[in-house]
Design a protein around this motif. Structure first.
Motif, short mmCIF file in Angstrom:
data_model
loop_
_atom_site.label_atom_id
_atom_site.label_comp_id
_atom_site.label_asym_id
_atom_site.label_seq_id
_atom_site.Cartn_x
_atom_site.Cartn_y
_atom_site.Cartn_z
N VAL A 70 6.95 4.69 -6.90
CA VAL A 70 7.29 3.83 -5.77
C VAL A 70 6.66 2.46 -5.94
O VAL A 70 7.31 1.42 -5.75
CB VAL A 70 6.84 4.48 -4.44
N GLY A 71 5.39 2.45 -6.34
CA GLY A 71 4.70 1.18 -6.52
C GLY A 71 5.37 0.28 -7.54
O GLY A 71 5.44 -0.94 -7.36
N LEU A 115 -1.01 -3.85 -5.58
CA LEU A 115 -0.66 -2.59 -4.95
C LEU A 115 -1.89 -1.73 -4.79
O LEU A 115 -2.66 -1.51 -5.73
CB LEU A 115 0.37 -1.85 -5.82
N GLY A 116 -2.10 -1.24 -3.57
CA GLY A 116 -3.18 -0.29 -3.31
C GLY A 116 -2.62 1.12 -3.23
O GLY A 116 -1.75 1.38 -2.39
N MET A 146 -8.03 -3.88 -1.80
CA MET A 146 -7.74 -4.13 -3.21
C MET A 146 -8.44 -5.36 -3.76
O MET A 146 -8.52 -5.54 -4.98
CB MET A 146 -6.23 -4.28 -3.42
N SER A 147 -8.97 -6.22 -2.92
CA SER A 147 -9.58 -7.46 -3.38
C SER A 147 -10.83 -7.17 -4.20
O SER A 147 -11.69 -6.39 -3.78
CB SER A 147 -9.95 -8.35 -2.19
N TYR A 161 0.85 -1.19 0.00
CA TYR A 161 0.00 0.00 0.00
C TYR A 161 0.89 1.24 0.00
O TYR A 161 1.91 1.28 0.71
CB TYR A 161 -0.91 0.02 1.24
N VAL A 162 0.50 2.23 -0.79
CA VAL A 162 1.25 3.49 -0.85
C VAL A 162 0.27 4.65 -0.73
O VAL A 162 -0.73 4.72 -1.47
CB VAL A 162 2.05 3.62 -2.16
#
Length: 487
Positions: free
Chosen positions: A434-435, A443-444, A450-451, A422-423
């Motif tokens: 960054v992700g 990645l959230g 996020m699912s 997560y970011v």
């Protein structure tokens, strides 16, 4: 309110303790006590399957395989669609059942049922959309025709933390592809799996297409099933340690494997993040299912400029959560699944505190009946503490301070796992940059959940092999067959 007033219909544990489900029949048995983690009381007793029982399930899956494979995609689609509708109709009862045997807060259980049902709706649609391929060879010598065929009998092994969703995420694509299955749920939460089988039967799933068995001997049972040459697929969700053992077992007969394994998700908060949004996301990413989720934020890396405000805000929110029995509608954080789970969490927290961390709220198991550990925030956590490298699987948020973007990325990647990350940053360019450098399958960005059934779920490194959900999920249950055609 008592449990008794909320166990009518599909919420009644005794309804789902009728026996193993093999070949469309319920086979009586006993041997596995299902316990309410909110109290430690027994809810029901389900059968303890033997190796012989498991091989009979393979027989049943084989007997149904050719008929199900030949079933028109539209017909398979309609059955899955009806299964979705039945889950929706019984959603409140199923949520109560999940809360009883799993302990999760009723609000989380309701969310799980809705999420789980969506896999049947999604794959009802995907059943009719499996693509093929037709093209010329570059040399012009012949035509290439590619079809996708069901991979075959599939063994599905699911964990206790999402007893409905982990089952539907595997059953949905397998049945849509034309495979028959053997579902082995976790012995801690088998009632939901049997409830799913009962609903599937009502939806029109033919006998033998879905078989369900519970066992206290998962090693011998799984080995016997995987050694059977009729079984061609293993889909497993669980710990990385068990996943390694199953991969070795499957290698003996070269069984295709999909593995959704452990996680150690980093949650990065930069100075330019919206603090309230980051705290909202942190509560979702950490406290969904009381932290008992593979995607749960395991390590909070917060930049120095926002660190203290984030610690104070998260502490306030975590301390305010109401702890109680999962089936109490007011509960926000239910019990852990077993006493062993509480012991592990307490060990990790104790180790961190001994190394210099400080608990700003929580920090010790709660007394009394049930398996409760309070929401806990730890600050000043050393990066070499055990909690930084082990999956917590509980309501504990360890917070680490960082200074630079490069440091945050290095810390985030300092793990053998790579499932979720997560970011939080209001600079979308930074968040994407960054992700892209974080080793994770999901990645959230400015989002704590996020699912989604329409998205590919899975990780890299030791977090797994393959993907579940989305348009890619059904590909795990088919094999490409190439025809070289001369015209």
């Amino acid at each position: 309110m008592t449990i008794k007033t909320r166990t009518s219909g599909y919420a009644d544990p005794s309804l789902h303790a009728q026996g193993l489900y093999i070949g469309g029949k319920w086979e009586k048995g006993s041997g596995i006590a299902v316990v309410d983690p909110s109290s430690g009381d027994s809810l029901a007793d389900v059968p303890d399957a033997s190796v012989e029982d498991a091989l009979r399930a393979v027989d049943a899956a084989e007997a149904a395989a050719s008929g199900w494979r030949a079933t028109a995609p539209r017909q398979r689609s309609e059955i899955l669609r009806r299964w979705f509708q039945l889950m929706s109709e019984h959603a409140e009862e199923l949520a109560t059942l999940i809360s009883l045997e799993n302990g999760k807060a009723l609000s989380d259980a309701c969310g799980e049922v809705a999420y789980a049902a969506e896999f049947f709706r999604w794959y009802a649609e995907e059943a009719t959309r499996l693509p093929g391929e037709y093209r010329h060879t570059p040399s012009g010598s012949h035509q290439i025709l590619v079809d996708h065929e069901p991979i075959g009998i599939s063994l599905l092994i699911t964990p206790w933390n999402f007893p409905a969703a982990m089952a539907t995420r595997k059953i949905g694509p397998a049945l849509a592809a034309g495979c028959t299955v053997i579902l082995k749920p976790a012995s801690e939460t088998p009632l939901t799996a049997y409830a799913m089988a009962r609903l599937g039967e009502e939806a029109g799933v033919p006998p033998g297409v879905v078989n369900v068995l519970t066992t206290t001997s998962p090693g011998p049972v799984t080995s016997a099933v995987l050694a059977d040459p009729r079984v061609r697929k293993l889909s497993f969700t669980g710990s990385t340690g068990v996943g390694r053992l199953l991969l070795a077992e499957a290698a003996k007969t070269v069984v295709s494997c999909s593995m959704e394994l452990g996680g150690n998700a980093p949650f990065l908060v930069f100075d330019d993040a919206d603090l309230e949004a980051a705290l909202d996301g942190a509560m979702v990413a950490k406290m969904r299912n009381a932290g008992e989720a593979c995607t749960a934020a395991n390590r909070f890396y917060v930049q120095a400029g926002i660190h203290d405000a984030f610690v104070a805000g998260l502490t306030e929110r975590m301390a305010a959560l109401k702890i109680g029995a999962g089936y109490d509608p007011e509960t926000q954080c239910g019990p852990m699944i077993t006493p062993k789970a509480v012991e592990k969490i307490n060990r990790l927290v104790g180790d961190a505190i001994a190394l210099g961390a400080r608990a700003t709220t929580g920090g010790a198991p709660l007394p009394g009946s049930g398996y409760f550990y309070p929401p806990t925030v730890l600050e000043n956590v050393p990066v070499d503490a055990a909690i930084a490298s082990e999956e917590i699987f509980g309501p504990v948020a360890p917070i680490y301070r960082f200074e630079t973007e490069g440091e945050a990325i290095r810390l985030a990647n300092n793990t053998d796992y790579g499932l979720a990350a997560y970011v939080y940053s209001q600079d979308l360019g930074r968040a994407m940059r960054v992700g892209s450098r974080i080793d994770s399958g999901m990645l959230g960005i400015n989002r704590g959940l996020m699912s989604d059934p329409a998205a590919p779920f899975g990780g890299v490194k030791q977090s797994g092999i393959g993907r579940e959900g989305g348009v890619t999920g059904i590909q795990e249950f088919v094999e490409a067959k190439y025809y070289a055609v001369e015209f």
